[in-house]
Design a protein around this motif. Structure first.
Motif, PDB file in Angstrom:
ATOM      1  N   LEU A 138       0.805  -1.080  -0.095  1.00 33.61           N
ATOM      2  CA  LEU A 138       0.192   0.033  -0.140  1.00 33.61           C
ATOM      3  C   LEU A 138       0.885   1.313  -0.191  1.00 33.61           C
ATOM      4  CD1 LEU A 138      -3.024   0.975   0.143  1.00 33.61           C
ATOM      5  CD2 LEU A 138      -2.494   1.297   2.568  1.00 33.61           C
ATOM      6  N   ALA A 139       2.022   1.105   0.955  1.00 35.50           N
ATOM      7  CA  ALA A 139       2.831   2.352   1.118  1.00 35.50           C
ATOM      8  C   ALA A 139       3.431   2.548  -0.520  1.00 35.50           C
ATOM      9  CB  ALA A 139       3.996   2.115   1.769  1.00 35.50           C
ATOM     10  N   MET A 140       3.771   1.687  -1.288  1.00 34.79           N
ATOM     11  CA  MET A 140       4.442   1.861  -2.611  1.00 34.79           C
ATOM     12  C   MET A 140       3.266   2.072  -3.562  1.00 34.79           C
ATOM     13  SD  MET A 140       6.481  -0.811  -4.858  1.00 34.79           S
ATOM     14  CE  MET A 140       7.667  -1.035  -3.888  1.00 34.79           C
ATOM     15  N   ALA A 141       2.398   1.728  -3.453  1.00 36.55           N
ATOM     16  CA  ALA A 141       1.090   2.263  -4.438  1.00 36.55           C
ATOM     17  C   ALA A 141       0.830   3.826  -4.001  1.00 36.55           C
ATOM     18  CB  ALA A 141      -0.033   1.261  -4.247  1.00 36.55           C
ATOM     19  N   MET A 142       0.778   3.992  -2.735  1.00 35.00           N
ATOM     20  CA  MET A 142       0.488   5.580  -2.386  1.00 35.00           C
ATOM     21  C   MET A 142       1.420   6.280  -2.919  1.00 35.00           C
ATOM     22  SD  MET A 142      -0.847   5.045   1.600  1.00 35.00           S
ATOM     23  CE  MET A 142      -0.666   6.844   1.724  1.00 35.00           C
ATOM     24  N   GLU A 143       2.888   6.112  -2.827  1.00 33.71           N
ATOM     25  CA  GLU A 143       4.049   6.797  -3.221  1.00 33.71           C
ATOM     26  C   GLU A 143       3.760   6.732  -4.870  1.00 33.71           C
ATOM     27  OE1 GLU A 143       8.447   6.596  -2.791  1.00 33.71           O
ATOM     28  OE2 GLU A 143       7.524   5.539  -1.173  1.00 33.71           O
ATOM     29  N   ALA A 144       3.491   5.557  -5.443  1.00 32.44           N
ATOM     30  CA  ALA A 144       3.436   5.788  -6.965  1.00 32.44           C
ATOM     31  C   ALA A 144       2.368   6.830  -7.315  1.00 32.44           C
ATOM     32  CB  ALA A 144       2.972   4.436  -7.309  1.00 32.44           C
ATOM     33  N   ARG A 145       1.393   6.803  -6.648  1.00 38.55           N
ATOM     34  CA  ARG A 145       0.452   7.833  -6.812  1.00 38.55           C
ATOM     35  C   ARG A 145       0.488   9.265  -6.557  1.00 38.55           C
ATOM     36  NH1 ARG A 145      -4.758   4.281  -5.491  1.00 38.55           N
ATOM     37  NH2 ARG A 145      -6.123   6.166  -5.519  1.00 38.55           N
ATOM     38  N   GLY A 146       1.668   9.361  -6.182  1.00 29.67           N
ATOM     39  CA  GLY A 146       2.161  10.938  -5.838  1.00 29.67           C
ATOM     40  C   GLY A 146       1.754  11.376  -4.283  1.00 29.67           C
ATOM     41  N   TYR A 147       1.709  10.410  -3.356  1.00 25.39           N
ATOM     42  CA  TYR A 147       1.465  10.927  -2.138  1.00 25.39           C
ATOM     43  C   TYR A 147       2.613  11.481  -1.522  1.00 25.39           C
ATOM     44  CZ  TYR A 147       0.365  10.960   2.860  1.00 25.39           C
ATOM     45  OH  TYR A 147      -0.032  11.496   4.223  1.00 25.39           O
ATOM     46  N   GLN A 148       2.657  12.564  -0.905  1.00 33.31           N
ATOM     47  CA  GLN A 148       3.971  13.221  -0.423  1.00 33.31           C
ATOM     48  C   GLN A 148       3.792  13.793   0.874  1.00 33.31           C
ATOM     49  OE1 GLN A 148       6.185  15.854  -2.884  1.00 33.31           O
ATOM     50  NE2 GLN A 148       4.682  15.776  -4.548  1.00 33.31           N
ATOM     51  N   GLY A 149       2.667  13.200   1.597  1.00 34.00           N
ATOM     52  CA  GLY A 149       2.195  14.042   2.804  1.00 34.00           C
ATOM     53  C   GLY A 149       0.938  15.068   2.752  1.00 34.00           C
ATOM     54  N   GLY A 150       0.835  15.537   3.994  1.00 35.33           N
ATOM     55  CA  GLY A 150      -0.191  16.571   3.718  1.00 35.33           C
ATOM     56  C   GLY A 150      -0.080  17.869   3.059  1.00 35.33           C
ATOM     57  N   GLU A 151       1.185  18.329   2.809  1.00 35.87           N
ATOM     58  CA  GLU A 151       1.422  19.666   2.226  1.00 35.87           C
ATOM     59  C   GLU A 151       0.805  19.880   0.972  1.00 35.87           C
ATOM     60  OE1 GLU A 151       2.741  22.962   3.649  1.00 35.87           O
ATOM     61  OE2 GLU A 151       2.685  21.104   4.921  1.00 35.87           O
ATOM     62  N   GLY A 152       0.154  20.793   0.796  1.00 37.53           N
ATOM     63  CA  GLY A 152      -0.340  21.109  -0.621  1.00 37.53           C
ATOM     64  C   GLY A 152      -1.271  20.131  -1.240  1.00 37.53           C
ATOM     65  N   ARG A 153      -1.897  19.380  -0.417  1.00 32.74           N
ATOM     66  CA  ARG A 153      -3.051  18.316  -0.617  1.00 32.74           C
ATOM     67  C   ARG A 153      -4.356  19.007  -0.451  1.00 32.74           C
ATOM     68  NH1 ARG A 153      -5.179  13.650   1.269  1.00 32.74           N
ATOM     69  NH2 ARG A 153      -4.706  12.221  -0.387  1.00 32.74           N
ATOM     70  N   THR A 154      -5.366  18.811  -1.333  1.00 33.83           N
ATOM     71  CA  THR A 154      -6.866  19.144  -1.611  1.00 33.83           C
ATOM     72  C   THR A 154      -7.463  17.961  -1.004  1.00 33.83           C
ATOM     73  OG1 THR A 154      -6.805  18.751  -3.853  1.00 33.83           O
ATOM     74  CG2 THR A 154      -6.537  21.113  -3.201  1.00 33.83           C
ATOM     75  N   LYS A 155      -8.582  18.480  -0.817  1.00 32.98           N
ATOM     76  CA  LYS A 155      -9.614  17.249  -0.326  1.00 32.98           C
ATOM     77  C   LYS A 155     -10.975  17.106  -0.966  1.00 32.98           C
ATOM     78  CE  LYS A 155      -9.664  15.499   3.609  1.00 32.98           C
ATOM     79  NZ  LYS A 155      -9.731  14.899   4.798  1.00 32.98           N
TER      80      LYS A 155
END
Lengths: 281, 265
Positions: free
Chosen positions: B219-236
């Motif tokens: 899951l961690a790898m899939a999240m990273e592959a989908r551009g997850y880089q922490g809460g900074e600059g995230r929209t909801k």
């Protein structure tokens, strides 16, 4: 920076997981064009999944260079590269992040800071594209494996990548789910300008591809059109790949003296070949 | 097992209580929990009870679901009542059972404390009955925002909660699968001594843990592959909306509290 129009370029790439480990990839070079569908096949351990992970910076090569859309893949470019390279993994459950379908599709868009209005618009578009509009609020445990993979494809498409990699995306599905995914993918390729890279060990899934790269022991063993590949049956068997039934049937027919001119990719083509046979002889 | 599985006790609906912003619900319940302890006479208890019962009725949650939420605490409510009746020795003797005397002070005290318990449980279970776990997560994330200033990982906490919620059914299904697989290999989960049954759980837990870790890694790898880089600059995508309805409920609740202060001794 890369000077030509290739979308993905591997230049003499070698990779291993640790200094003591054997090389997983040995001096691999190949290219993928825009809007092309390339299939990579190889048996387990041939290095094919490593290629996918190298392509979006989940791993970095020890030797050689990788370029995606003109950008070299390295630590400081990975977030840009990941915008261009979308990946769908093997296990449908372990890549579903959201608590519902729409949350999962939105995950990638949220990461990239898309405004909410645009997210809703794109959410609609991609769910239409994979035929899952009716499942917006469904939780993952109520979906079949094939449906989950379609959502995984939708979530990747939502951020409009330039390449879509399916890394054994059908390996854990039943035949029906597999057929659904292959149809969805073929449909997408026909309609959107996205390049496709499908990684598989199943020769059935390469028939629609424009080009096939055969991996063996970490090296590019062959690069050809699916049709040509099917004529090299003995070699394929030698490197541990199963030849589809139609291909072996065609070969057996040839051996008994029936003149089949074109290597058939599916049973319609073989049928066509056979029923027009009489008029030619 | 698939279709009956509901996380938490959420009962879907479209009532006023369901439509409230989850932050409003959490805030009001939080205040209510404190305010309950200020009630000290019949009238103040009446006001709070009416408020709690009215919220329950407007939520249109079927009574059996509400009662189901109360089942584990009935014992506690009755126990506290009896305890107060036995211990408190104030007021007049009301009646006598065998040689034991029951005082009026004890009865009143017992009633008051059990009522407090009852109201607390009723109101808090109303939150989980009318709010999905993910809404609660969003509300907590939004309400804890100020803590970001002191480097508290608010976004990470919320993400952890939502991923846990997402994986609960998956892991339950897996537990089911593994226990069947182990049963088919002769592991007996249902009979035998307690010690044996606890031991039988080990071949269930080990594969479950192994697979949970594998899932986490993928899951961690899939999240990273989908551009997850922490809460900074995230929209909801999911949005919490504070509406006129919420304002109305807040005003109503202020009246309830005012009423409470006027009636208490």
């Amino acid at each position: 920076m890369s000077s030509n129009e290739k979308l993905v370029e591997f230049r003499n790439v070698s990779f291993r997981y640790g200094a003591e480990q054997p090389w997983v990839l040995k001096n691999c070079s190949f290219e993928i064009d825009r809007e092309e569908w390339v299939a990579i096949i190889g048996h387990n351990g041939s290095g094919k999944s490593t290629i996918a992970k190298l392509m979006n910076g989940l791993l970095f090569p020890q030797e050689g260079e990788i370029y995606v859309a003109g950008k070299k893949v390295q630590e400081d470019t990975i977030w840009d590269v990941r915008k261009d390279v979308g990946m769908v993994f093997q296990n449908p459950d372990n890549q579903f992040v959201g608590t519902t379908v729409q949350d999962d599709v939105a995950f990638g868009m949220e990461n990239r800071g898309f405004p909410r209005e645009e997210m809703l618009q794109r959410l609609d578009d991609v769910l239409h594209a994979v035929g899952m509009v009716d499942y917006r609020l469904t939780e993952p445990h109520r979906l079949s494996g094939g449906q989950k993979q379609r959502i995984a494809i939708a979530s990747v498409l939502a951020v409009s990548p330039k390449v879509l990699i399916l890394d054994e995306a059908t390996a854990m599905l039943d035949p029906r789910g597999r057929r659904d995914i292959m149809q969805t993918v073929a449909h997408l390729q026909a309609n959107k300008d996205v390049s496709l890279l499908t990684i598989t060990h199943d020769l059935q899934e390469i028939v629609q591809a424009d080009r096939v790269i055969v991996m063996n022991e970490g090296q590019v063993w062959d690069e050809s059109h699916p049709r040509e590949l099917f004529s090299k049956q003995d070699d394929l068997l030698a490197i541990g790949l199963d030849v589809p039934f139609i291909a072996s049937l065609a070969k057996a027919l040839k051996q008994t003296g029936i003149p089949i001119t074109k290597e058939p990719l599916n049973h319609e083509e073989l049928l066509e070949e056979l029923w027009t046979l009489h008029s030619r002889t | 097992m698939n279709n009956a599985m509901v996380i938490g006790q959420y009962v879907p609906g479209n009532s006023v209580v369901h439509r409230l912003d989850p932050r409003t619900k959490i805030t009001i319940i939080f205040i209510f929990v404190f305010v309950v302890f200020l009630a000290n006479n019949v009238w103040s208890y009446t006001i709070l009870t009416v408020f709690a019962l009215l919220s329950m009725i407007t939520s249109r949650v079927p009574l059996r679901f509400v009662l189901k939420g109360l089942t584990p605490v009935w014992f506690l409510i009755i126990f506290t009542f009896l305890l107060h009746v036995i211990i408190t020795k104030e007021g007049d003797v009301v009646f006598e059972i065998f040689t034991f005397q029951v005082y009026s002070g004890g009865l009143i005290q017992g009633f008051a404390i059990s009522m407090r318990f009852f109201l607390l449980i009723l109101v808090t279970s109303l939150l989980t009955l009318t709010t999905t776990p993910i809404e609660i997560t969003d509300a907590i994330e939004s309400m804890l925002q100020p803590l970001k200033k002191v480097k508290f990982p608010v976004h990470e906490l919320a993400l952890m909660m939502s991923i846990s919620l997402r994986f609960i059914p998956t892991l339950l299904q897996e537990t089911d699968k593994i226990s069947k697989a182990q049963a088919s290999r002769g592991v007996d989960f249902r009979t035998g001594k307690l010690k044996d049954r606890i031991q039988a759980v080990v071949p269930l837990l080990v594969p479950l843990f192994v697979s949970a870790f594998k899932r986490a890694e993928e899951l961690a790898m899939a999240m990273e592959a989908r551009g997850y880089q922490g809460g900074e600059g995230r929209t909801k995508l999911r949005e919490l909306k504070f509406t006129k309805l919420d304002v109305g409920i807040y005003i109503l609740f202020i009246f309830v509290i005012l009423g409470l202060f006027f009636t208490r001794n």
